[in-house]
Design a protein around this motif. Sequence first.
Motif, PDB file in Angstrom:
ATOM      1  N   ARG A 143       1.321  -4.316   0.465  1.00  0.00           N
ATOM      2  CA  ARG A 143       2.679  -3.751   0.557  1.00  0.00           C
ATOM      3  C   ARG A 143       3.556  -4.569   1.489  1.00  0.00           C
ATOM      4  O   ARG A 143       4.757  -4.717   1.245  1.00  0.00           O
ATOM      5  CB  ARG A 143       2.579  -2.307   1.034  1.00  0.00           C
ATOM      6  CG  ARG A 143       1.953  -1.363   0.004  1.00  0.00           C
ATOM      7  CD  ARG A 143       1.455  -0.073   0.623  1.00  0.00           C
ATOM      8  NE  ARG A 143       2.532   0.727   1.170  1.00  0.00           N
ATOM      9  CZ  ARG A 143       2.349   1.824   1.903  1.00  0.00           C
ATOM     10  NH1 ARG A 143       1.107   2.214   2.187  1.00  0.00           N
ATOM     11  NH2 ARG A 143       3.363   2.514   2.353  1.00  0.00           N
ATOM     12  N   ALA A 144       2.954  -5.096   2.551  1.00  0.00           N
ATOM     13  CA  ALA A 144       3.732  -5.901   3.493  1.00  0.00           C
ATOM     14  C   ALA A 144       4.087  -7.273   2.928  1.00  0.00           C
ATOM     15  O   ALA A 144       5.155  -7.815   3.207  1.00  0.00           O
ATOM     16  CB  ALA A 144       2.954  -6.051   4.804  1.00  0.00           C
ATOM     17  N   GLN A 145       3.186  -7.829   2.129  1.00  0.00           N
ATOM     18  CA  GLN A 145       3.361  -9.196   1.637  1.00  0.00           C
ATOM     19  C   GLN A 145       4.173  -9.260   0.354  1.00  0.00           C
ATOM     20  O   GLN A 145       4.920 -10.223   0.133  1.00  0.00           O
ATOM     21  CB  GLN A 145       1.986  -9.823   1.391  1.00  0.00           C
ATOM     22  CG  GLN A 145       2.024 -11.301   1.008  1.00  0.00           C
ATOM     23  CD  GLN A 145       2.448 -12.199   2.162  1.00  0.00           C
ATOM     24  OE1 GLN A 145       2.308 -11.812   3.322  1.00  0.00           O
ATOM     25  NE2 GLN A 145       2.990 -13.367   1.852  1.00  0.00           N
ATOM     26  N   PHE A 146       4.066  -8.234  -0.501  1.00  0.00           N
ATOM     27  CA  PHE A 146       4.687  -8.301  -1.823  1.00  0.00           C
ATOM     28  C   PHE A 146       5.599  -7.094  -2.044  1.00  0.00           C
ATOM     29  O   PHE A 146       5.116  -5.981  -2.304  1.00  0.00           O
ATOM     30  CB  PHE A 146       3.605  -8.333  -2.914  1.00  0.00           C
ATOM     31  CG  PHE A 146       2.648  -9.487  -2.763  1.00  0.00           C
ATOM     32  CD1 PHE A 146       3.038 -10.780  -3.080  1.00  0.00           C
ATOM     33  CD2 PHE A 146       1.358  -9.274  -2.294  1.00  0.00           C
ATOM     34  CE1 PHE A 146       2.160 -11.838  -2.937  1.00  0.00           C
ATOM     35  CE2 PHE A 146       0.473 -10.326  -2.155  1.00  0.00           C
ATOM     36  CZ  PHE A 146       0.880 -11.615  -2.475  1.00  0.00           C
ATOM     37  N   PRO A 147       6.919  -7.288  -1.953  1.00  0.00           N
ATOM     38  CA  PRO A 147       7.863  -6.177  -2.166  1.00  0.00           C
ATOM     39  C   PRO A 147       7.701  -5.512  -3.532  1.00  0.00           C
ATOM     40  O   PRO A 147       7.883  -4.296  -3.659  1.00  0.00           O
ATOM     41  CB  PRO A 147       9.233  -6.853  -2.036  1.00  0.00           C
ATOM     42  CG  PRO A 147       8.985  -8.057  -1.183  1.00  0.00           C
ATOM     43  CD  PRO A 147       7.617  -8.526  -1.542  1.00  0.00           C
ATOM     44  N   ALA A 148       7.360  -6.293  -4.555  1.00  0.00           N
ATOM     45  CA  ALA A 148       7.184  -5.705  -5.886  1.00  0.00           C
ATOM     46  C   ALA A 148       6.017  -4.725  -5.901  1.00  0.00           C
ATOM     47  O   ALA A 148       6.078  -3.678  -6.559  1.00  0.00           O
ATOM     48  CB  ALA A 148       6.963  -6.813  -6.920  1.00  0.00           C
ATOM     49  N   PHE A 149       4.955  -5.058  -5.179  1.00  0.00           N
ATOM     50  CA  PHE A 149       3.822  -4.140  -5.092  1.00  0.00           C
ATOM     51  C   PHE A 149       4.217  -2.880  -4.328  1.00  0.00           C
ATOM     52  O   PHE A 149       3.852  -1.767  -4.729  1.00  0.00           O
ATOM     53  CB  PHE A 149       2.630  -4.812  -4.412  1.00  0.00           C
ATOM     54  CG  PHE A 149       1.401  -3.946  -4.358  1.00  0.00           C
ATOM     55  CD1 PHE A 149       0.480  -3.957  -5.397  1.00  0.00           C
ATOM     56  CD2 PHE A 149       1.164  -3.103  -3.276  1.00  0.00           C
ATOM     57  CE1 PHE A 149      -0.643  -3.138  -5.366  1.00  0.00           C
ATOM     58  CE2 PHE A 149       0.048  -2.286  -3.237  1.00  0.00           C
ATOM     59  CZ  PHE A 149      -0.864  -2.310  -4.284  1.00  0.00           C
ATOM     60  N   GLN A 150       4.942  -3.038  -3.238  1.00  0.00           N
ATOM     61  CA  GLN A 150       5.394  -1.886  -2.463  1.00  0.00           C
ATOM     62  C   GLN A 150       6.231  -0.956  -3.331  1.00  0.00           C
ATOM     63  O   GLN A 150       6.077   0.271  -3.288  1.00  0.00           O
ATOM     64  CB  GLN A 150       6.191  -2.348  -1.244  1.00  0.00           C
ATOM     65  CG  GLN A 150       7.029  -1.282  -0.560  1.00  0.00           C
ATOM     66  CD  GLN A 150       6.203  -0.131  -0.019  1.00  0.00           C
ATOM     67  OE1 GLN A 150       4.999  -0.247   0.167  1.00  0.00           O
ATOM     68  NE2 GLN A 150       6.842   1.005   0.210  1.00  0.00           N
ATOM     69  N   GLY A 158      -8.944 -13.239 -13.654  1.00  0.00           N
ATOM     70  CA  GLY A 158      -7.996 -14.083 -12.939  1.00  0.00           C
ATOM     71  C   GLY A 158      -7.114 -13.334 -11.968  1.00  0.00           C
ATOM     72  O   GLY A 158      -5.954 -13.702 -11.761  1.00  0.00           O
ATOM     73  N   VAL A 159      -7.649 -12.276 -11.351  1.00  0.00           N
ATOM     74  CA  VAL A 159      -6.819 -11.450 -10.472  1.00  0.00           C
ATOM     75  C   VAL A 159      -6.900 -11.942  -9.038  1.00  0.00           C
ATOM     76  O   VAL A 159      -7.716 -12.781  -8.677  1.00  0.00           O
ATOM     77  CB  VAL A 159      -7.253  -9.973 -10.542  1.00  0.00           C
ATOM     78  CG1 VAL A 159      -7.143  -9.458 -11.955  1.00  0.00           C
ATOM     79  CG2 VAL A 159      -8.682  -9.803 -10.035  1.00  0.00           C
ATOM     80  N   GLY A 160      -6.030 -11.379  -8.186  1.00  0.00           N
ATOM     81  CA  GLY A 160      -5.989 -11.769  -6.784  1.00  0.00           C
ATOM     82  C   GLY A 160      -6.943 -10.941  -5.946  1.00  0.00           C
ATOM     83  O   GLY A 160      -7.493  -9.937  -6.384  1.00  0.00           O
ATOM     84  N   TYR A 161      -7.133 -11.368  -4.696  1.00  0.00           N
ATOM     85  CA  TYR A 161      -8.068 -10.724  -3.780  1.00  0.00           C
ATOM     86  C   TYR A 161      -7.370 -10.362  -2.481  1.00  0.00           C
ATOM     87  O   TYR A 161      -6.453 -11.045  -2.028  1.00  0.00           O
ATOM     88  CB  TYR A 161      -9.223 -11.666  -3.413  1.00  0.00           C
ATOM     89  CG  TYR A 161     -10.114 -12.065  -4.552  1.00  0.00           C
ATOM     90  CD1 TYR A 161     -11.258 -11.335  -4.840  1.00  0.00           C
ATOM     91  CD2 TYR A 161      -9.818 -13.186  -5.322  1.00  0.00           C
ATOM     92  CE1 TYR A 161     -12.089 -11.711  -5.876  1.00  0.00           C
ATOM     93  CE2 TYR A 161     -10.638 -13.569  -6.356  1.00  0.00           C
ATOM     94  CZ  TYR A 161     -11.779 -12.824  -6.633  1.00  0.00           C
ATOM     95  OH  TYR A 161     -12.594 -13.196  -7.661  1.00  0.00           O
ATOM     96  N   VAL A 162      -7.849  -9.283  -1.889  1.00  0.00           N
ATOM     97  CA  VAL A 162      -7.583  -9.013  -0.483  1.00  0.00           C
ATOM     98  C   VAL A 162      -8.947  -8.915   0.174  1.00  0.00           C
ATOM     99  O   VAL A 162      -9.746  -8.042  -0.163  1.00  0.00           O
ATOM    100  CB  VAL A 162      -6.803  -7.702  -0.281  1.00  0.00           C
ATOM    101  CG1 VAL A 162      -6.652  -7.409   1.202  1.00  0.00           C
ATOM    102  CG2 VAL A 162      -5.438  -7.793  -0.938  1.00  0.00           C
TER     103      VAL A 162
END
Length: 265
Positions: free
Chosen positions: A171-178, A239-243
């Motif tokens: 949420r902090a890194q990606f406004p679209a996700f937020q 091909g997804v991203g990781y946290v």
Amino acid sequence: MDFTQAQPYRSIQYKAIEAARLLPAQVMQMARVVAMAFARREPQIRHLQPPKSPPTGLLNARHIDPFGTDAFGLWTPENLVYWAIRLLILTDPTSPKGTMQINDEALAQSLAIVDRTGQVIGGAFNKTMLSLDEPPPFRQDDLFLSAVLSFLQPIFTLLQTQEAEGLSALRAQFPAFQHAYAQEKVGHHFMVARSDALPKEEAFELVAASAAHYQALGYAYMVTEASNQWTGAACEVLGVGYVYILHPTRRVTRYTRAQSRWKAS
């Protein structure tokens, strides 16, 4: 999601259908299939043992919901996970006893694989990722729900901590996700498993189909907790991203392309 990259690993023989299309008995069978697989194969649950004796009064109690009236049954990890699915996913754990409702939204998001005879042989329980800032108030007078929560609390605590940290970072890194998270357009790929009747290499279809289903429903993101290499490989293929969440040992597992080849995993 990279569906082109994932296509070679998707099933030709088996197709996933919405759990909302299943008969009530098939939904219960889906819960049993996933619960049995988690108790036998999931790295956290298979090493978790319930107390030797159930809570006083539990085995004489009856549970009533739209799926029927049932006793708790055997005091086993498999049965505890089954009741966790029934109480926390398939029905509303915040509703009072006697007026429990089916969680239609979770059924619409979840998927199952059924064989030619109508038997459920694999399932993915999915739900909307709701805010972790205000956890829902579960009913307090339910022996079944209390037993489930006491057994699974160590796992829930671990996963909820990871979810909170991971979602906070996204949420902090990606406004679209937020924005999607605030609009309840983030799907949670919560549990996926198969019975022995579904070949291991075909189980990836439940993950890929869940991603495609969420896309069709208008969701912007799908999140899951990768607690084992199986889940990590599925994410890699898509091909997804990781946290990455650092554990107390300060070790972080990375999944390489070589590890991700689905049929070899």
